[in-house]
Design an enzyme around this catalytic site. Sequence first.
Site, PDB file in Angstrom:
ATOM      1  N   HIS A 110      -8.235  -1.310  -0.373  1.00  0.00           N
ATOM      2  CA  HIS A 110      -7.232  -2.331  -0.706  1.00  0.00           C
ATOM      3  C   HIS A 110      -8.031  -3.540  -1.184  1.00  0.00           C
ATOM      4  CE1 HIS A 110      -4.389  -0.704   2.521  1.00  0.00           C
ATOM      5  NE2 HIS A 110      -5.555  -0.279   2.945  1.00  0.00           N
ATOM      6  N   HIS A 143      -4.883  -1.076  -5.168  1.00  0.00           N
ATOM      7  CA  HIS A 143      -5.422  -0.003  -4.342  1.00  0.00           C
ATOM      8  C   HIS A 143      -6.226   0.922  -5.219  1.00  0.00           C
ATOM      9  CE1 HIS A 143      -2.199  -1.708  -1.940  1.00  0.00           C
ATOM     10  NE2 HIS A 143      -3.030  -1.474  -0.948  1.00  0.00           N
ATOM     11  N   CYS A 166       0.804  -1.234   0.000  1.00  0.00           N
ATOM     12  CA  CYS A 166       0.000   0.000   0.000  1.00  0.00           C
ATOM     13  C   CYS A 166       0.836   1.283   0.000  1.00  0.00           C
ATOM     14  CB  CYS A 166      -0.974   0.021   1.165  1.00  0.00           C
ATOM     15  SG  CYS A 166      -1.196  -1.521   2.017  1.00  0.00           S
ATOM     16  N   LYS A 214     -14.600  -4.412   5.919  1.00  0.00           N
ATOM     17  CA  LYS A 214     -14.129  -5.189   4.768  1.00  0.00           C
ATOM     18  C   LYS A 214     -15.109  -6.284   4.394  1.00  0.00           C
ATOM     19  CE  LYS A 214     -11.680  -8.544   7.579  1.00  0.00           C
ATOM     20  NZ  LYS A 214     -10.593  -9.458   7.741  1.00  0.00           N
ATOM     21  N   ARG A 255       6.605 -11.179   5.447  1.00  0.00           N
ATOM     22  CA  ARG A 255       6.032 -11.009   6.782  1.00  0.00           C
ATOM     23  C   ARG A 255       6.598 -12.067   7.701  1.00  0.00           C
ATOM     24  NH1 ARG A 255      -0.327 -10.022   5.135  1.00  0.00           N
ATOM     25  NH2 ARG A 255       0.102  -8.265   3.751  1.00  0.00           N
ATOM     26  N   GLN A 269       1.317 -10.896  -3.384  1.00  0.00           N
ATOM     27  CA  GLN A 269      -0.097 -10.520  -3.354  1.00  0.00           C
ATOM     28  C   GLN A 269      -0.502 -10.021  -4.719  1.00  0.00           C
ATOM     29  OE1 GLN A 269      -0.032  -7.558  -0.153  1.00  0.00           O
ATOM     30  NE2 GLN A 269      -1.775  -8.645   0.712  1.00  0.00           N
ATOM     31  N   ASP A 298      -2.222  -7.516  -5.541  1.00  0.00           N
ATOM     32  CA  ASP A 298      -2.685  -6.416  -4.707  1.00  0.00           C
ATOM     33  C   ASP A 298      -3.125  -5.254  -5.587  1.00  0.00           C
ATOM     34  OD1 ASP A 298      -3.140  -5.217  -2.343  1.00  0.00           O
ATOM     35  OD2 ASP A 298      -1.038  -4.987  -1.760  1.00  0.00           O
TER      36      ASP A 298
HETATM   37 ZN   LIG Z   1      -3.009  -2.417   0.805  1.00  0.00          ZN
END
Ligand SMILES: [Zn+2]
Length: 680
Positions: A552, A422, A371, A506, A400, A418, A420
């Site tokens: 996200h 945004h 992000c 979410k 992580r 990910q 991912d």
């Molecule tokens: Zn994010």
Amino acid sequence: MPMNAKTIAVHLPDGAIREVPAGTTPLEIANSISPRLAAASVAARLIPVGAAVKQSSAADEHASEAAMYSAEDAAGPRLVDLATPLTADTRLELVTEKDPDAIKVLRHSAAHVLATAVLELFPETKLGHGPASDSGFFYDFHRDKPFVPEELAQIEAKMAEVIARDEPFKRESAPREKALEEFARDGDFMKTHFVTKFTAPGDQVSFYRNGKFVDFCRGPHVPSTGRVKAVKVTNLAGAYWLGDEKNPQLQRIYGTAFFSQKAMDEHFARLEEAAKRDHRLLGKQLDLFSIQELAGAGLIFWHPKGGIVRKVMEDWMREECLRRGYSLVFTPHVMRRELWKISGHEGFYAGNMYTPMELDDAEYRLKPMNCPGHILIYKNSPRSYRDLPVRLAELGNVYRYERSGTMHGLLRVRGFTQDDAHIFCTPGQIEDEVVACIDFAEAVLKTFGFHEFKVELSTWDPNDRAHYAGSDENWDLAVGSLQRALDRKGIAYKTIPGEAAFYGPKIDIKLVDVLGRLWQLSTVQFDFNLPARFELEYVGEDGERHQPVMVHRALFGSVERFFGVLIEHYAGAFPLWLAPVQIGLVPISEKHHAYAQKVEAELKAAGLRVETDVRNEKMNGKIRDFANQKTPYILVFGDKEQEANAVSVRTRGKGDQGSMPLAEFIAKCKALVEGKSTEL
Ligand SMILES: [Zn+2]
Ligand SMILES: [Zn+2]
């Protein structure tokens, strides 16, 4: 009825209200409705009249010590024994064997049966506790001599005796101080600990007795040991008392229990099937990926065959992103510590991040999320409402920290990718954006062959306002747009209050695999926190500066994890469009190698993935090897096929399909691949 006898009102699920004397039990009420219902009931659920029916949350599914011993939340529903005297007006639901809570009551009761058996056989043993778990139950014991397998068999046999005796579970209570005194006298250090921790001075503490066995416990229990129709001791593990290695070592005996032998047989058949599909096993067998001890735990090496599946997955994802109006970006793997301070990850996420590394100019940290990188790209240009929505997507590698020993194949790792994205947009655009995210998530599931999913909406707990970032209006807008988006899609969902992250509500989408297992993969997550922390802006139609709304979203979730789920879902037999090797070529003898080369060249020219087995082996051996690799098509050819420019086709799961002109076979394959068919 004596003049002073109190009457209470019991509200039944069908709306009927029964006026009964105080002290009446759920079992008596069940019997008055029908003896058959009474026989099918396991426990009762009491819900205060007027209370909203609470949705059970994911957290309830985990056995926790607190849930076993602490005082009930008087305002919420609670499970009680069928023999509990009712003392006040209440709503009453009889919990039958079909109720999801029933199996937990049964399994916890089975844990008492286990402890009963252990004490009868080994009276010197000290008891810890024995909750129900997700798929069974366990009980912790302390004994100088560890249990050996023969003793476990003995214990299981003794449990059958305890069940055959059909001893009623009876609830008793005693003053806390007296209980503590007795446990201390008997050297029951673990029971002393639990009573001290979970009850307060002056409390009455509850016990459950079956036969001569008594255990400190809040209950509830099934009416008698005989209700445990099928039970099995499954495992034994060592653990230190309270997880501290300075403490005595305990032995945790695991088991599982069911209401019928049939249900237990099905459970073990499912486990066996799941074991056959284990992605770690298939990953090795099909040479898809590995985890290298030398490199470290939780870090994935994608081998060529896994790598090609990943490429196909990623190509699809990137193409779809572009088609759906996303821009593709790439951001660095390490970024200055300063950035993580602004984003707040240094605070609330530090425990999951790798420690900073010092370079000559500053300290850097590996990214646990993409992000902040995407935010910097957003922030790099002035934005007007006309530019929005900005949708930035990246297949971003993140790292992580996971505790050693918690990693699990591709499912729980320390480094992953990910898919991912945004989305930065105006408040007015958010609902359409969420609908588009859900559409996209559905496309992912459908394309990769999942036909069922479950949706959860996590919202805040309005009574715990201080724990959440963002204004009330923010939350109303966010929760409202998620709800309206789901309603517009006509998707049924479960709302879970209090499960939202502090920075926004979410939607979680859990897919259901071929064995009926749920996997949490896709998430659409609102964020009020980061746009404020990074002071994101756009110039609105009014010429003023506004803060954009940020979402996200990840659909595979993690490419690694999604791949792991795919392997298990398909048991390694990937559909043709995903299969690492789509077609295996088997020339019958050496004189057909030239024709093999021609076939291979034509298939490759059509964009198909081919492997030719030119080893000096028997034809059947080559066919078997391709079949073991779960290759969708195996083509066999000798003189006859060569002359006719044909191939003899074996289809996975269908066997020999006879001969077919090569051109026809290629056309058929291309159609299946282009259609991303999951039929083969
Ligand atoms: Zn994010
Ligand atoms: Zn109990």
